[in-house]
Design a protein around this motif. Structure first.
Motif, PDB file in Angstrom:
ATOM      1  N   CYS A  26       0.842  -1.195   0.000  1.00  0.00           N
ATOM      2  CA  CYS A  26       0.000   0.000   0.000  1.00  0.00           C
ATOM      3  C   CYS A  26       0.874   1.240   0.000  1.00  0.00           C
ATOM      4  CB  CYS A  26      -0.907   0.014   1.222  1.00  0.00           C
ATOM      5  SG  CYS A  26      -1.800   1.556   1.424  1.00  0.00           S
ATOM      6  N   TRP A  30       0.661   4.168  -2.705  1.00  0.00           N
ATOM      7  CA  TRP A  30      -0.038   5.422  -2.436  1.00  0.00           C
ATOM      8  C   TRP A  30       0.761   6.461  -1.671  1.00  0.00           C
ATOM      9  CZ3 TRP A  30      -4.255   6.457  -5.050  1.00  0.00           C
ATOM     10  CH2 TRP A  30      -5.043   5.401  -5.505  1.00  0.00           C
ATOM     11  N   PHE A  41      -1.640   4.290   4.966  1.00  0.00           N
ATOM     12  CA  PHE A  41      -3.078   4.116   4.763  1.00  0.00           C
ATOM     13  C   PHE A  41      -3.501   2.759   5.317  1.00  0.00           C
ATOM     14  CE2 PHE A  41      -3.294   7.003   0.749  1.00  0.00           C
ATOM     15  CZ  PHE A  41      -3.200   8.102   1.562  1.00  0.00           C
ATOM     16  N   ASN A  42      -2.603   1.773   5.172  1.00  0.00           N
ATOM     17  CA  ASN A  42      -2.820   0.452   5.757  1.00  0.00           C
ATOM     18  C   ASN A  42      -1.708   0.218   6.760  1.00  0.00           C
ATOM     19  OD1 ASN A  42      -4.054  -2.588   4.966  1.00  0.00           O
ATOM     20  ND2 ASN A  42      -2.027  -2.558   5.891  1.00  0.00           N
ATOM     21  N   ILE A 181      -7.355  -0.349   7.708  1.00  0.00           N
ATOM     22  CA  ILE A 181      -7.405   0.671   6.651  1.00  0.00           C
ATOM     23  C   ILE A 181      -8.528   1.629   7.026  1.00  0.00           C
ATOM     24  CG2 ILE A 181      -6.563  -0.925   4.901  1.00  0.00           C
ATOM     25  CD1 ILE A 181      -9.444  -1.035   3.822  1.00  0.00           C
ATOM     26  N   CYS A 182      -8.800   2.581   6.159  1.00  0.00           N
ATOM     27  CA  CYS A 182      -9.939   3.469   6.404  1.00  0.00           C
ATOM     28  C   CYS A 182     -11.207   2.628   6.416  1.00  0.00           C
ATOM     29  CB  CYS A 182     -10.033   4.522   5.315  1.00  0.00           C
ATOM     30  SG  CYS A 182     -11.616   5.390   5.319  1.00  0.00           S
ATOM     31  N   LYS A 229      -7.466   7.746  10.516  1.00  0.00           N
ATOM     32  CA  LYS A 229      -7.090   7.236   9.212  1.00  0.00           C
ATOM     33  C   LYS A 229      -7.179   8.316   8.142  1.00  0.00           C
ATOM     34  CE  LYS A 229      -5.453   3.142   9.509  1.00  0.00           C
ATOM     35  NZ  LYS A 229      -4.066   2.939   9.039  1.00  0.00           N
ATOM     36  N   CYS A 242      -6.924   6.672   2.777  1.00  0.00           N
ATOM     37  CA  CYS A 242      -7.111   5.441   2.013  1.00  0.00           C
ATOM     38  C   CYS A 242      -8.223   5.654   0.991  1.00  0.00           C
ATOM     39  CB  CYS A 242      -7.478   4.322   2.972  1.00  0.00           C
ATOM     40  SG  CYS A 242      -8.285   2.905   2.232  1.00  0.00           S
ATOM     41  N   THR A 255      -8.381  -4.342  -3.941  1.00  0.00           N
ATOM     42  CA  THR A 255      -7.422  -3.323  -3.505  1.00  0.00           C
ATOM     43  C   THR A 255      -6.028  -3.938  -3.430  1.00  0.00           C
ATOM     44  OG1 THR A 255      -7.706  -3.904  -1.202  1.00  0.00           O
ATOM     45  CG2 THR A 255      -9.193  -2.246  -2.073  1.00  0.00           C
ATOM     46  N   CYS A 257      -3.899  -3.884  -0.957  1.00  0.00           N
ATOM     47  CA  CYS A 257      -3.669  -4.602   0.298  1.00  0.00           C
ATOM     48  C   CYS A 257      -4.281  -5.990   0.244  1.00  0.00           C
ATOM     49  CB  CYS A 257      -4.220  -3.800   1.482  1.00  0.00           C
ATOM     50  SG  CYS A 257      -5.950  -3.331   1.341  1.00  0.00           S
TER      51      CYS A 257
END
Lengths: 551, 242
Positions: A26, A30, A41-42, A181-182, A229, A242, A255, A257
């Motif tokens: 991730c 990102w 994000f993760n 994650i989000c 997040k 995320c 995704t 992840c």
């Protein structure tokens, strides 16, 4: 009834080995840019532990999420709109960089340029915030695998009140991993906190995104999100979060992840929910009722009334079919083994978790008993109050009953399947002990243990992929060569000012077409940049080789 | 009326205003992504918690004061029964309090910017130029007011600066009024025009995104996916229809 579709995720925590592959891939995708060095994000947390950023779950300190007023209305815990505007010049609840960690790199250069000397040269750490040499004191997973737990894990906000019962001696403790994650909440408090209205929830798939062109860097979303997040990019001055990898999900890919998860523990699919019921469900009086209230918000995609209502609101047919096959709906509402993370924040999170049975299994195995015997397992779930209570504080606002029920189902699956695998007669009473039938247990086993790729990810693509594919025939920008004006770069107002450089992902179907067609799929007459990543090995795109010398 | 007067009190204001307006339109169209407060709170909070509210609330009061003293004609306040002496006492007291707040806040913020490592390294040349113009304007304005009152010859700017400023907006500029004003006012005004011309190219643009709409909008914003998926605008004829 206002039917909306939501892309959601479930993670099966028993399978998480804490390898951080999801975090790393991730980050590479990102947040490998300057300004977000400290952003994950993760991230994967070891629990018990403080988490990332440190003690983010202590809402008495951070005031994230929603709270219910005495009159039964929902309000942001950190204060109403006027209060937000009055504290806009200095957000009182913004975590500092030290609460995350100070990102660093190393003086790698020294290793190759040091003069000949007696001692091996050392690459010293250098802060990416100040540029100075630094001492590394914390990171996103500093307390990985309970490292330093006797001092660090005791500050976990979730063990407040049971500190004396949770043991952190190596042999006596329990632990598990929690990838986060989000949550892409149904009732996102980050969006509600944003003064500019830059954070929005997409109507098609419920993904919560930050409009980078409308964000003005007021930072209220960071403190508004109870899961912390949403992050602040300190170089661009904008919030980032995320994205549920929306460019991938839109073309039917999971995704990053989830795709790279080694344990194959992530499930992605649609749920249909009734948008009119969200606020009432988030405002129920008793925190223990929030889990059931959220389950009630989800609609049964097999119900003909729901299907009709969904079609009326414009949800495409293949999306409804995907919702019917959705592993998320099965895990949340059919088998009822998935639980939300911290429902007491009242944001209606949409990344759910199957709590781990492993703390229970480990204890039984360590005492020398048969850890796959349902009698032992059921008894241990009832007896091991501490892990269950801890899980309940994570997933059910402290109510041990739903956690017990999930763990009994997982234990029953373990015992029931052992008989089948050993060629013995399966025993219905084991399944009945967890309130299931043998057939249900077997189906759940297929979904949880075999977890085929197509069963884990049921992602209907967005309905514009054909237009995009057609569009790509002849619309490469002629200014898009390396270093050309179409390539973005820096504007006069510092890094990344000026026009946006769009997020691109190869269209999944187009890539497959190219790989499997017999004729050349790429237009070879176009003088466009050669992208070796999606060159199909057929033909000779112009510019790939230097011009042939004439003899 | 000399050429210099016309240049300073007629040409310069119009040029600065044109740059201000056109510059903002251009910046908004070209650089929405760069339109932000560029907050440095993540790096440092102890000084910011004190300095930033002090400066921002101070300057909001200063703006209100300027509306009262410059945009509202003297005849109006007198018609409302506020005599010159009452106005003056009120304006000087409130103005000095607000100005002192602003200046104290700015001093803390500049000190923070210089001494806190990460904040200093995040400071661009653009920021430095902006700080010089902004703090310079504040110091000149506050200094003129304080000095004028200390030497006991307070100049009634509502007879010179204010009518001149308003005259610019109805396109009958009266530079001779401004030429009569004391040097302190003239310098303050020149510095303010320079600041206005620099404004759209600095981080000060965030003033125009003050989120007052937050008070009335619904909490959760729903938006449909971008009309065009993928990386570029759709070709003509391929736009989504729904």
């Amino acid at each position: 009834m206002r039917v909306m579709a939501q892309m959601a995720m479930v993670m099966n925590l028993d399978k998480c080995i804490g390898c951080h592959t999801c975090s790393v891939t991730c980050k590479q995708t990102w947040t490998n840019r300057s300004g977000v060095e400290y952003v994950w994000f993760n991230n994967v947390e070891t629990r018990p532990g403080q988490g990332y950023p440190r003690t983010y779950e202590d809402q008495e300190r951070w005031l994230g999420g929603w709270t219910r007023t005495r009159r039964g209305r929902l309000t942001l815990r950190s204060g109403g709109r006027l209060r937000k505007l009055l504290t806009i010049f200095s957000n009182p609840k913004l975590p500092s960089i030290q609460d995350y960690y100070e990102p660093w790199t190393y003086d790698y250069d020294i290793l190759t340029t040091a003069p000949l000397q007696e001692h091996t040269p050392v690459a010293r750490p250098r802060s990416l915030i100040t540029g100075e040499h630094t001492k590394i004191e914390w990171s996103a997973n500093w307390d990985d695998n309970l490292a330093g737990a006797p001092e660090l894990a005791t500050r976990d906000p979730l063990i407040k009140g049971i500190e004396d019962k949770v043991r952190f001696e190596f042999e006596q403790t329990f632990m598990f991993y929690l990838p986060r994650i989000c949550e892409h909440c149904l009732n996102p408090s980050c969006a509600a906190s944003c003064p500019s209205g830059a954070i929005y929830k997409r109507t098609e798939d419920g993904i919560v995104l930050v409009d980078q062109d409308r964000c003005r860097g007021w930072r209220m979303c960071v403190s508004g999100c109870p899961y912390k997040k949403v992050y602040f990019n300190h170089r661009t001055g904008k919030a980032e979060k995320c994205t549920f990898c929306f460019p991938r999900v839109e073309v039917g890919l999971p995704t990053v992840c989830a795709e790279t998860c080694v344990g194959r523990l992530r499930y992605i699919g649609l749920v249909l929910y009734d948008a009119d019921k969200v606020l009432a469900a988030a405002s129920v009086a008793e925190e223990h009722d929030l889990l059931e209230a959220q389950r009630q918000v989800f609609l049964d995609p097999q119900d003909p009334d729901v299907v009709r209502a969904a079609e009326q609101t414009g949800i495409p047919r293949d999306w409804i079919e995907a919702a019917q096959r959705s592993p998320i709906h099965a895990l949340i509402n059919t088998y009822r083994v998935a639980l939300p993370l911290h429902p007491e924040y009242r944001t209606m999170p949409m990344v759910w978790y199957i709590p781990p049975l492993s703390p229970v299994v480990d204890v039984i195995r360590d005492t020398g008993h048969d850890a796959e015997d349902h009698g032992n397992l059921f008894a241990a779930i009832d007896a091991l109050r501490i892990p269950v209570e801890y899980l309940a504080r994570l997933f059910t606002a402290g109510d041990p009953e739903p956690v017990n029920s999930v763990l009994r189902k997982l234990a029953a699956m373990r015992s029931y399947m052992r008989d089948i695998n050993l060629g013995r007669e399966p025993r219905e009473e084991i399944a009945a002990g967890a309130g299931m039938t043998g057939e249900q247990v077997y189906d759940m086993y297929r979904l949880l243990a075999l977890a085929k790729y197509e069963d884990r990810y049921v992602i209907p693509p967005a309905h514009a992929e054909q237009a995009h594919g057609l569009e790509e025939l002849a619309t490469e920008c002629s200014l898009d060569y390396d270093g050309g004006p179409g390539m973005g770069g820096s504007g006069p107002f510092g890094e990344s000012s000026g026009g946006v450089s769009p997020i691109a992902v190869e269209n999944f179907r187009m890539l497959r077409d190219r790989q499997s067609s017999d004729t050349m799929a790429a237009p070879d007459e176009k003088a466009h940049r050669v992208n070796l990543l999606n060159w199909d090995g057929k033909g000779r795109p112009e510019g790939l080789f230097p011009p042939r010398r004439q003899p | 009326m000399t050429a210099l007067q016309i240049l300073l009190w007629v040409a310069l204001p119009y040029v600065a205003m044109a740059v201000f307006v056109v510059g903002h339109i251009w910046r908004y169209r070209y650089d929405k992504f760069g339109w932000t407060t560029r907050s440095s709170q993540l790096y440092e909070n102890r000084l910011l918690r004190l300095g930033s509210p002090l400066f921002h609330f101070g300057i909001l009061f200063v703006v209100l004061g300027h509306i009262g003293g410059v945009l509202i004609p003297k005849s109006w306040t007198e018609a409302a029964g506020i005599s010159e002496s009452v106005y003056h006492a009120l304006a000087v007291t409130l103005g000095v309090i607000a100005g002192a707040m602003t200046l104290a806040g700015a001093a803390i913020l500049v000190y923070r910017r210089r001494t806190v490592g990460p904040v200093f390294s995040a400071t661009t040349r653009n920021d430095k130029a902006m700080y010089v113009l902004l703090v310079g304007t504040i110091v000149l304005g506050l200094g003129t007011t304080v000095l004028g009152n200390l030497t006991d010859h307070p100049h009634d700017y509502r007879e010179t600066v204010s009518p001149w400023f308003r005259s610019i907006f109805y396109f009958q500029p009266k530079p001779e009024l401004m030429a009569q004003a004391p040097l302190g006012f003239q310098l303050h005004v020149l510095s303010a025009w320079a600041l206005a011309a620099f404004w759209p190219f600095s981080r000060l643009v965030h003033v125009f995104s003050a989120p007052v709409g937050y008070l009335t909008r619904p909490y959760i914003v729903y938006r449909s996916r971008d009309a065009h998926l993928g990386t570029r605008s759709p070709q003509r004829g391929w736009e989504r229809t729904t």
